[in-house]
Design a protein around this motif. Sequence first.
Motif, PDB file in Angstrom:
ATOM      1  N   CYS B  29      17.587   9.313  -7.450  1.00  0.00           N
ATOM      2  CA  CYS B  29      18.102  10.653  -8.173  1.00  0.00           C
ATOM      3  C   CYS B  29      19.427  10.518  -8.450  1.00  0.00           C
ATOM      4  N   ARG B  30      20.359  10.434  -7.271  1.00  0.00           N
ATOM      5  CA  ARG B  30      21.733  10.437  -7.308  1.00  0.00           C
ATOM      6  C   ARG B  30      22.453  11.677  -7.924  1.00  0.00           C
ATOM      7  N   TYR B  31      21.912  12.606  -7.868  1.00  0.00           N
ATOM      8  CA  TYR B  31      22.621  13.811  -8.835  1.00  0.00           C
ATOM      9  C   TYR B  31      24.013  14.288  -7.653  1.00  0.00           C
ATOM     10  N   CYS B  32      23.520  13.911  -6.248  1.00  0.00           N
ATOM     11  CA  CYS B  32      24.790  14.412  -5.368  1.00  0.00           C
ATOM     12  C   CYS B  32      25.869  13.257  -5.303  1.00  0.00           C
ATOM     13  N   GLU B  33      25.834  12.469  -6.090  1.00  0.00           N
ATOM     14  CA  GLU B  33      26.916  11.391  -5.939  1.00  0.00           C
ATOM     15  C   GLU B  33      28.363  11.922  -5.924  1.00  0.00           C
ATOM     16  N   GLY B  34      28.719  13.046  -6.523  1.00  0.00           N
ATOM     17  CA  GLY B  34      30.110  13.567  -6.363  1.00  0.00           C
ATOM     18  C   GLY B  34      30.363  14.185  -5.051  1.00  0.00           C
ATOM     19  N   CYS B  70      19.642  20.193  -3.731  1.00  0.00           N
ATOM     20  CA  CYS B  70      18.463  19.203  -3.812  1.00  0.00           C
ATOM     21  C   CYS B  70      17.423  19.820  -4.471  1.00  0.00           C
TER      22      CYS B  70
END
Lengths: 465, 376
Positions: B29-34, B70
């Motif tokens: 997913c990686r939406y939280c990378e920031g 999430c």
Amino acid sequence: MVDVLVVGGGNAALCAALMAREAGASVLMLEAAPREWRGGNSPHVRNLRCMHDAPQDVLVEAYPEEEFWQDLLKVTGGKTDEHLARLAIRASSSCRDWMRSHGVRFQPSLSGALHTARTNAFFMGGGKALVNAYYRSAERLGVTVRYETPIDRLELQDGRFVAACAGERRFAAKACVLAAGGFESNREWLREAWGQNARGEWPADNFLIRGSRFNRGVLLKHLIDCGADAIGDPTQAHMVAIDARAPLYDGGICTRIDCVSLGVVVNREAKRFYDEGEDFWPKRYAIWGRLVAQQPGQIAWSIIDAKAVGRFMPPVFPGVRADSLPELARQLGLDEATFMRTLEAYNAACRAGTFDHTVLDDCHTEGLTPAKTHWALPLDTPPFHGYALKPGVTFTYLGLKTNEHAAVHFDGTPSGNLFVAGEMMAGNVLGQGYTAGVGMSIGTAFGRIAGTSAARAALRERVHG
Amino acid sequence: MAEGRVIPIVPLSAAQAEVDRVLTICNACRYCEGFCAVFPAMTRRLSFPAADVDYLANLCHNCGACLHACQYAPPHEFAVNVPQAMARVRGETYAGHAWPRALGVLYQRNGLVLSLALASGLALFLVLAVMREGGFWQRVDGGNFYAVFPHGLMVSLFAPVFAFVVLALAMAVRHFWRGISPGEASGPAVGEAARDALRLRYLDGGHGEGCNEADDRYTLARRRFHHFTFYGFLLCFAATCVATLYHYLFGWPAPYGVTSLPKLLGITGGVSLVIGTAGLGWLNLKRHPTHGDVAQRPMDRGFIALLFLTASSGLVLMLVRSTAALPLALCVHLGAVMALFLTLPYGKFAHGVFRVAALLKWAIEKRQPNTVGVGE
């Protein structure tokens, strides 16, 4: 009586509610889902396609209006309203400061999506963080939100909105914005739209829904039945090929299978059916869902060898793994002889050049139908992996016809106080195809327009009434 | 093959297996990378063996931002809860790397009640000792607490405990460090890890607005209260160090005047610790129930309470030093300090050393080439 009623709870609905409130209207928002599932498909989004003439905060280089328009023209094959499309494109260049003022934060492009650093602005934390920010802002500004309130019909009078009803509950307002999404989670409607194919199958029965289970299109159908003008084809949707084991609803981004362009894709008859190397996977993302939907059983398998591992986004479920191609065929339940003929013909046709999965390289096939035009390396290094693919519907394109004020039309006449935004009208701009982040560009632009229009209509009535 | 690295195969614990499951979803997913370093560190991996799980779990600052953002958080059937999964593994790493190994079980028993009981037990013991001498409630000339407890006695009580704390924590983090096989630490990597630790960079939410506490709102409260606590602790520690130098180097025994360096450091540190621990305790009570591991709350609260008690009793001691309450206040303060130090290697304090080690590994790792190349 409330000034503006917003039906829906996703990005477009929130943009409309915030704009209407900022314009001085009292606003009531009705979201079908319970709080923990609020936001429709928006919790699954992650970026906004933005035009810009020079580097701007998280965006690099330039992405001028004309290039955005040409990209849209290409993916839609001309099924787009240029006037409305350009409106959304221009709005995408200036909406980010407004979004920031409501708590939305942007970040540089993510590691798995570096190609979009020029065209797309990414939300810090993704779409759910954006939705949370908008809800917090809406509540702070005094927008009333009611969850678990699915509107099933409207009271209309000569093309004007009177009230919305959820079962026995009735909500009257001076103006209304409809932003309640498409019908992708209405299984019956999908079945009816896609019909029965020549093999006697009902293709839509095998579709997975990548987003919200609450987008049942009840209101969309009701409006069309009431004589609102519709636009678009009910079989057109944002449709990608996703892992066949994905959940029926809300699988979102992580169920995508990103290795298609690095290997081959075969159908249930163990045959290839399309050029896997046509373009980068993200650019061709929205075609593979329809391609798989047209195959027998609406299923296909992406086959890679060990050379591809580590060069694509890690899949959420492990693939079927085998040390030889015949063993992989057996494990996947595919006819071994046909599978080996397909793979041997492909391997023999590969003309290896300089492989580079980061550019359109010169590795291609010769004398093979369908060809693989880039990244064509023989599948010869064990272990081999196979991922089963099914069509995954993100959102549908059939919607209500509208104009630059986001008004709902009845027999070609725009309503004075009923407006539409988001997925319920995206088909005006996006008749088919897709390009990353454009759904958010349309939803944000028309959500804001619809909110402004509704506030204006309601406040005018306040003065005259 | 991308998996070129030789990784010893260690069976995962249930908590580690949950992190492995959750991170496999996150990595797709990686939406939280920031938000923080955990996610960019995750993207350098395709699988999550035990050592990597331990490392990533200690890199997690338990800020909660990735839970609220999430799309797969409960009630989604994937039930992704990164902060909780990471917190459970952290608890296991503290116990698993404890030195001596057998004392690792103390982590499970280091609760609020136990901590306070230990502090009051020790204080009572000291009170009884003083009462035997007959001077429990009396004015002491010039606020000189060495008249109550001779300097030599205090040193012989605290020095061995302090030395043991340093040894136990050093051995634990050494064991952890070897497990996560971090590679060579360059000067810039050490500098960056130190800056990130001292600034609590990863409690900024990636956008400078902080992390999540009770709900999806971002707040800098925890970062700030943690700063008050951490720097307050350091100031108090510095006060003790300066006083030790005064005593042995210059032959200036305590008590010192209010404007002396040890006093100024101690008062500032004590006030800062009181503010910080009161804030952290309040946040701990208000915390969203799904952040972190509820089973570790007694440990968290025990540590916070002992720090608060140490700081506040120290301040009280200073205020009453010219009254007859001095011996009592001294007993309470020394009891709290002793209990705090005895529990340091087997309580929440451990998160500091493990986190710094994980931050250093990340600073080293990000300077190494990424073998996973999924970008277009």
